[in-house]
Structures are given as structure tokens and as C-alpha cells.
Enzyme design. Structure first.
Site, PDB file in Angstrom:
ATOM      1  N   ARG A 237      12.701  65.494  36.321  1.00 53.61           N
ATOM      2  CA  ARG A 237      12.011  65.389  35.041  1.00 53.61           C
ATOM      3  C   ARG A 237      12.512  66.517  34.139  1.00 53.61           C
ATOM      4  NH1 ARG A 237      11.108  61.004  36.374  1.00 53.61           N
ATOM      5  NH2 ARG A 237       9.111  59.899  36.532  1.00 53.61           N
ATOM      6  N   GLU A 266      12.369  63.683  26.070  1.00 54.04           N
ATOM      7  CA  GLU A 266      12.947  62.360  26.182  1.00 54.04           C
ATOM      8  C   GLU A 266      12.254  61.362  25.259  1.00 54.04           C
ATOM      9  OE1 GLU A 266      13.943  62.116  30.455  1.00 54.04           O
ATOM     10  OE2 GLU A 266      13.581  59.989  30.170  1.00 54.04           O
ATOM     11  N   HIS A 284      18.643  59.008  31.709  1.00 51.66           N
ATOM     12  CA  HIS A 284      17.614  58.751  32.728  1.00 51.66           C
ATOM     13  C   HIS A 284      17.921  57.467  33.507  1.00 51.66           C
ATOM     14  CE1 HIS A 284      13.152  59.704  33.778  1.00 51.66           C
ATOM     15  NE2 HIS A 284      13.817  59.245  34.836  1.00 51.66           N
TER      16      HIS A 284
HETATM   17  C1  DGY Z   1      11.087  57.680  38.740  1.00 50.50           C
HETATM   18  O1  DGY Z   1      10.908  56.679  39.427  1.00 50.50           O
HETATM   19  O2  DGY Z   1      10.238  58.551  38.614  1.00 50.50           O
HETATM   20  C2  DGY Z   1      12.408  57.804  38.090  1.00 50.50           C
HETATM   21  O3  DGY Z   1      12.476  58.839  37.189  1.00 50.50           O
HETATM   22  C3  DGY Z   1      12.803  56.480  37.462  1.00 50.50           C
HETATM   23  O4  DGY Z   1      14.167  56.426  37.528  1.00 50.50           O
END
Ligand code: DGY
Length: 319
Positions: A237, A266, A284
């Protein structure tokens, strides 16, 4: 709007949608495949819903749960991370939250390695160089990068994905160290506090969930302790890193580079990052393998239908 329906914030692809249609549930699907609903459309869409299948781009909070109403039973996230869902607000309203762990572990680990290879071997820079039509010849110092073998990988957040990255890195001849809690820890990985890991690793790869405690886990102070030749990879993240501090360190060549699949604000990208050669950026796409995305959607559908049918979900978050 109907009531008791299942609201789905994006078309999930043929097979998951077929299962949903055959479930006999009333479905309301946000019509744009690649764009999230506006907050206004989302709040209208969930009003009266018994279940929601959501992507990580939608904020699921108390306001939304109240707008949905007391009949809302399940929020099924098509992601392993659930930082977009207020778990406490859901719990206090008796709403089950589910996610999609495991199915995306390999795909995300693959992308982390891809970013690492791209950075260490300067693949993106070299590709851009050729496309500019620059004259070149083989030369002993042309696009010199860093070998992977012999480098130290520091995994921050040694869960399923961190472990999968460690496995890949070892196959490339890297030594692996780790910081953070270790529910799935396996042997051969040296543990140490984060500060020691940051000062030791040549490559730092982030795999911690985003929580109030991990926000800006990598801040200016942490970056200052990294080795000058270090690179940082983030497929977890964006908010785990203080992006302003990272941009400053990259500009000053305090560290060698960054491979980022996720961003602090983002989908906005810090303008400083876009100017730099020593970063590789992807939008992402950690889990964006065709089979993986289908697997995630199928699991999310299974979870949602299980709760609505009065059965336990496969992968509850707050169960
Ligand atoms: C998640 O599943 O948390 C990922 O970031 C999606 O790709």
C-alpha cells in the site's frame, strides 16, 4: 433502487458474473468496467442492499453502512487488503467483512520480483534509451546495473506474500532478512528489528498491511538509515511510505531507486516520481494476472453468497 439486492461495484468477469446471475439474487452492477462508481452513485447503489462486493477503490465506512441500511449482511472485498473498509464500523453493525487472501500471493510476489529485476538491471531505462534511437554499441559499462545474486533482500511484513517473495529471491541467490510479525515464517530467514533491516538490506520489499500503525512506516528517518545503494519495492500500500521523503531521497540519490506499484494518494502519482529515471512505476497491478483476478472474483462471490445464504464465508476478516 431494489431492496435486498447484491450491489457489485464492477463487472467481475464472465465466470463470476455467471455464478452471481445463477444465484437467483437480485444484482445491481456498477456499469463501468474499469472506473469506480462516484461516491454519489455508490451510496445510491448500496441503499437497501443485503450484500456488497467491492473493490479496494471504494471506501466502505459508517456513512455507507448507514446508507445501505440495517439489512446489510456482508461486504465482500475483492482484495486481500481491507484498509478501505472500516472493520470496526462493520462489526458494530453485525456486517461480515470478507477478503481474498492466498489466491493473489504468487502474482503479487511475481510483480515485486519484476520491479526488482527492472530496477537492478535498469530494464525500463534501457528500453527507453533504445526507443529514443540513441547510437550505441556493446560496451563494458553500458547500462551497468546490480546483480541479484549476493544482494540482501529485506522483507518488511513477512506474511504470505513476503514469504513468496523471499522464496523467489532465494532462487536468484539473494540472502533474505525479515522484519515484522511472522505468522507464516519459515526457516532460513534472519529476523531483526526494522531499523536494523533498513540499514542492512540492499533491497527492501514492503508487504505489511496498511493500518494506523504502519502508515509512513518508511519515513524520512527510516530512509536516512538505508544503505546508499539500496532500492525499495512497494507492492503493498502506498501509504506505507512517506512519498515526499522518498522523492527527496531519490532526487538526492541518497538511495539508488524505487519500484512502486502503489502510491500514497492513488491514483495520483507524486509529480516528483515522474521526473526520475531511478524509479519504475506500475499502476497497482500486483494481482493483475488473468487467472489470479478470476480467482479473486470467484472467492469474493463465494464469500458474499455464503453469508447471504446463512453459511460461514470461506475467508472472513471480522468473523
Ligand atoms: C489487494 O488485494 O489488496 C491488492 O492490492 C489488489 O491487487
Amino acid at each position: 433502487m431494489p431492496t435486498g439486492h447484491l450491489y457489485i461495484t464492477r463487472d467481475l468477469g464472465p465466470e463470476p458474473m455467471r455464478i452471481l446471475r445463477n444465484s437467483g439474487r437480485e444484482l445491481v452492477v456498477h456499469p463501468h468496467r474499469d472506473l469506480p462508481p462516484t461516491r454519489h452513485d455508490l451510496l445510491n447503489g448500496v441503499s437497501g442492499a443485503a450484500g456488497i462486493i467491492t473493490l479496494l477503490t471504494e471506501v466502505m465506512n459508517a456513512e455507507l453502512f448507514d446508507r445501505a441500511g440495517p439489512q446489510l449482511q456482508v461486504v465482500s472485498a475483492v482484495s486481500v487488503g481491507t484498509d478501505n473498509v472500516d472493520i470496526e464500523a462493520a462489526r458494530s453493525r453485525g456486517i461480515t467483512v470478507t477478503n481474498t487472501p492466498d489466491v493473489l500471493t504468487d502474482a503479487t510476489a511475481d510483480l515485486a520480483m519484476g520491479l526488482l529485476l527492472a530496477l537492478n538491471r535498469r530494464i525500463v531505462e534501457a528500453d527507453a534509451f533504445l526507443r529514443r534511437g540513441e547510437s550505441w554499441s556493446w560496451g563494458p559499462r553500458v547500462f551497468l546495473g546490480r546483480d541479484l545474486a549476493g544482494e540482501v533482500l529485506g522483507v518488511v511484513g513477512y506474511g504470505r506474500i513476503g514469504e513468496a517473495v523471499a522464496k523467489r529471491a532465494r532462487a536468484f541467490g539473494m540472502r533474505v532478512i525479515a522484519a515484522g510479525s511472522a505468522p507464516t515464517a519459515s526457516g532460513g530467514v534472519e529476523r531483526m528489528p526494522l531499523s536494523q533491516l533498513l540499514a542492512t538490506a540492499d533491497v527492501i520489499s514492503l508487504h505489511a498491511p496498511l493500518t494506523a500503525q504502519t502508515r509512513h512506516l518508511i519515513d524520512a528517518e527510516g530512509i536516512a538509515t538505508m544503505k546508499p545503494g539500496a532500492v525499495i519495492i512497494n507492492t503493498a500500500r502506498g501509504q506505507l511510505i512517506d512519498e515526499d521523503a522518498l522523492v527527496q531521497a531519490l532526487k538526492a540519490k541518497r538511495i539508488r531507486g524505487a519500484g512502486l506499484d502503489v502510491f500514497e494518494n492513488e491514483p495520483l502519482i507524486h509529480p516528483g516520481l515522474l521526473e526520475l529515471d531511478n524509479v519504475v512505476l506500475t499502476p497497482h497491478i500486483g494481482s493483475a494476472g488473468e487467472q489470479t483476478r478470476t480467482g479473486m472474483a470467484l472467492l469474493a462471490v463465494k464469500n458474499a453468497l455464503a453469508v447471504l445464504d446463512g453459511r460461514p464465508p470461506v475467508t472472513p476478516v471480522n468473523g
